[in-house]
Design an enzyme around this catalytic site. Structure first.
Site, short mmCIF file in Angstrom:
data_model
loop_
_atom_site.label_atom_id
_atom_site.label_comp_id
_atom_site.label_asym_id
_atom_site.label_seq_id
_atom_site.Cartn_x
_atom_site.Cartn_y
_atom_site.Cartn_z
N HIS A 51 7.02 1.90 18.83
CA HIS A 51 5.98 2.27 17.87
C HIS A 51 6.09 3.75 17.50
CE1 HIS A 51 1.95 0.43 16.41
NE2 HIS A 51 2.43 1.27 15.51
N ARG A 96 1.83 -4.39 12.28
CA ARG A 96 1.23 -4.62 13.58
C ARG A 96 1.95 -5.78 14.25
NH1 ARG A 96 -0.41 -0.29 13.15
NH2 ARG A 96 -2.55 0.54 13.39
N GLU A 134 1.54 -3.78 23.72
CA GLU A 134 2.16 -2.45 23.81
C GLU A 134 1.50 -1.65 24.94
OE1 GLU A 134 1.98 -0.55 19.99
OE2 GLU A 134 3.21 -2.07 19.03
N ILE A 179 2.43 2.84 2.36
CA ILE A 179 3.68 2.72 3.10
C ILE A 179 4.64 1.80 2.36
CG2 ILE A 179 4.70 1.82 5.24
CD1 ILE A 179 2.13 2.79 6.66
N GLY A 191 0.83 -1.20 0.00
CA GLY A 191 0.00 0.00 0.00
C GLY A 191 0.86 1.25 0.00
#
Length: 317
Positions: free
Chosen positions: A278, A230, A259, A150, A148
């Protein structure tokens, strides 16, 4: 008159640019409002949206018709309660592409140029160079899972260094800066030839645990894994084994399954694992990009035009 719900952390970027015939209320990260949200129909949620906050907002504003999230991933939003509502969901696809792709390139260079070892030598005031072999990115092979916005930005930057860039996606199609793009399971056959694997996929039932023991055993021992998607896409138990037993050379994780990662997690102690909290998407320009995307979509919404970045709630992205 359209009424909006705006998160406190983004309100200052958006409010000065709203049309004069809109109204808004602000909401904090716990779902507390500074006004009446009962007649709101548009909801821009904030960063790190908690399910409890989402559900509180949905209960307070039953007329929401469109929700935009600043994140690219939406797995945290697609709860059973959310899916009971007829809400158009749009995401922040594209706004994170520049900082995350730069971060991926940083991790690749961090590993290739052995910056951890060089920093240790510096700290020891050592000028010994006999151990140094610093691989080049030129002619290395980078496999990007998820092509996509990114993934495409990562491809452009790694291609500029002369790397071969391969991609894996559900429906393969040619894209700029990719030398090869293959389908869902076809990328497994490429693993023995790969130097770097970059995970940039959304978290869906199909991608959970995607990077498993079979994948990690298929990579060459010098390969390096990077995850900016993720945490749950990577089987952390298998990764721990792979790093401990030397199946691969190392990994860089900007996201993990839990997280914040607890201090007692064994992941922290692996010397060939670099963990960052993150942070790959953080940039001074991020809030402005999020605001511009939302304002453009708001104009489309008010005009009855198709919105950008509509999420397929069944597919999960």
């Amino acid at each position: 008159m359209v009424k909006l719900i705006l998160p406190i952390e983004l309100a200052a970027e958006i409010e000065p640019h709203l049309p004069s015939d809109t109204q808004f209320v602000r909401v904090d990260s716990d779902g507390n409002f500074d006004g009446d949200a009962s007649d709101a129909e548009v909801y821009l949620n904030g960063f790190k949206l908690k399910p409890t906050t989402l559900h509180k907002v949905l209960a307070a504003a039953p007329g929401i018709r469109w929700q935009q999230t600043p994140s690219a991933g939406v797995n945290h939003i697609l709860t059973p309660i959310f899916l009971q509502h007829d809400i158009i969901l749009t995401n922040g696809a594209g706004v994170h592409a520049i900082p995350i792709s730069e971060f991926v390139l940083t991790l690749i260079l961090y590993h290739a140029k052995q910056l951890r070892q060089l920093q240790a030598a510096h700290d020891q005031r050592s000028w010994r160079k006999s151990w140094l072999v610093l691989p080049e990115l030129a002619n290395s092979t980078v496999l990007i899972l998820g092509t996509g916005n990114i993934g495409q930005a990562i491809a452009a930057r790694t291609k500029a260094f002369g790397a071969r860039v391969w991609g894996g996606r559900r429906r393969p199609e040619p894209l700029p800066n990719f030398d090869k793009i293959v389908g869902t399971d076809e990328w497994h056959a490429l693993l023995p030839e790969v130097d770097y694997v970059v995970v940039a996929t959304p978290l869906t039932p199909e991608t959970k645990g995607l990077i498993d023991e079979k994948v990690l055993r298929s990579l060459p021992s010098h390969a390096y894994l990077i995850n900016v998607g993720r945490g749950a896409v990577v089987d952390e138990s298998a990764l721990t084994k792979a790093l401990t037993e030397g199946w691969i050379a190392g990994a860089g994780l900007d996201t993990v399954s839990i997280e914040p990662l607890p201090p007692e997690s064994s992941l922290w102690s692996l010397p060939n694992l670099f963990i960052t909290p993150h942070t790959s998407a953080i940039s001074p320009a991020l809030k402005g990009r999020i605001a511009n995307l939302f304002l453009d979509n708001l104009e489309r919404y008010r005009a009855g035009q198709p919105l950008q970045n509509i999420v397929n709630k069944q597919a999960g992205y």
